[in-house]
Design an enzyme around this catalytic site. Structure first.
Site, PDB file in Angstrom:
ATOM      1  CE  LYS A  51      44.426  32.101  43.029  1.00 17.99           C
ATOM      2  NZ  LYS A  51      43.631  32.870  43.717  1.00 17.99           N
ATOM      3  NE  ARG A  90      44.079  39.273  42.057  1.00 20.45           N
ATOM      4  CZ  ARG A  90      45.340  38.800  42.150  1.00 20.45           C
ATOM      5  NH1 ARG A  90      44.781  37.073  42.010  1.00 20.45           N
ATOM      6  NH2 ARG A  90      46.248  38.964  42.792  1.00 20.45           N
TER       7      ARG A  90
END
Length: 278
Positions: A216, A251
């Site tokens: 991210k 994740r």
């Protein structure tokens, strides 16, 4: 009916990401054909993924929202292909209760709810199927950054508490819930880092806590790496910190590095616990 339980008693769970979208931020278009999706899911399972998380709709900044029918048209052929071949639980990313219902009838065991609402409608679907429910803090989507007057961690913890009460009112036990603080969703760079630091403070009794920082923007900002596909080392760093601070699930796109780093972090956490008298 046997309910799904997030069993994190033996090790940190690794949730492998299977994006079947043409436009996801780091791997869009790689796995959007059902056969390619199956092969990648089998690979992640062989590498040690505990959960395969299927996403048929991109939630990246600037993405265009699909209708529920469009999402199902992408999702169902893949779920039908995975059925019987994937033995670990399958999770499905969605914010539509109707897509969640369809996914659960086609073999999914977990709903990864990215709506940021924890609605009664979604709770009813989860409860009906005895599914697991991952609930993400996402008050304004990936494009907005609210100001959290009492700090981001308090806001996340308050939301988790409200969501837990909704789940309880529909008979969903705490052990079937996993909370996700929503790294990268309605958070500033500093908010994201504070949530990693405060993971242990935002845990809800009896429920799992997920850290989903893979590739991210926070990693790009910290490292200077503009190519999201090259952020796996930074992902390992943030996820390792998350595990040591109390995360139960990570994740990740790169399951190989996620599994290996999680095992090492688990070993460190055990030693730290001994040092603390645990």
């Amino acid at each position: 009916m046997e309910r799904f339980i997030f069993d994190t008693s033996s090790h940190t769970l690794v949730c492998g990401i299977l994006n079947i979208t043409p436009d996801s931020f780091s791997d869009g278009g790689k796995w959007d054909e059902p056969q390619n999706a199956l092969e990648h899911a089998l690979e992640m399972q062989a590498l040690g993924a505990d959960i395969i998380d299927v996403g048929a709709q991109s939630t990246r900044p600037g993405s265009t929202r699909l209708s529920a029918d469009e999402e199902n048209a992408r999702l169902i052929p893949v779920l039908d292909l995975l059925k019987g071949r994937i033995t670990v639980p399958i999770s499905v990313d969605t914010f539509y209760p109707e897509c969640a219902h369809k996914a659960l009838t086609h073999g999914a065991k977990i709903i990864n709810d990215v709506s940021g609402e924890a609605s009664d409608e979604m709770a009813k679907v989860v409860s009906e199927f005895g599914a697991g429910w991952i609930i993400m803090h996402n008050p304004a989507g990936a494009d907005a950054v609210p100001v959290y007057e009492n700090g981001v961690s308090d806001d996340v913890l308050d939301f988790f508490g409200r969501a837990a009460r909704v789940a309880k009112s529909h008979g969903i036990p705490a052990s079937s819930l996993c909370f996700d603080p929503g790294i990268g969703f309605a958070k500033s760079y500093e908010d994201n880092l504070r949530l990693i630091r405060d993971i242990g403070k935002i845990k809800t009794d009896g429920s799992a806590l997920m850290s989903a920082a893979s590739r991210k923007r926070v990693i790009g900002t910290a490292s200077g790496e503009t190519d999201a596909a090259k952020r796996d080392p930074g992902t390992v760093a943030l996820h390792t910190a998350s595990i040591l601070n109390g995360a139960d699930v990570i994740r990740a796109h790169d399951v190989f590095s996620a599994v290996q780093s999680a095992r090492v972090a688990d070993a460190l956490k055990k030693i730290y616990g001994e040092a603390d008298g645990g």
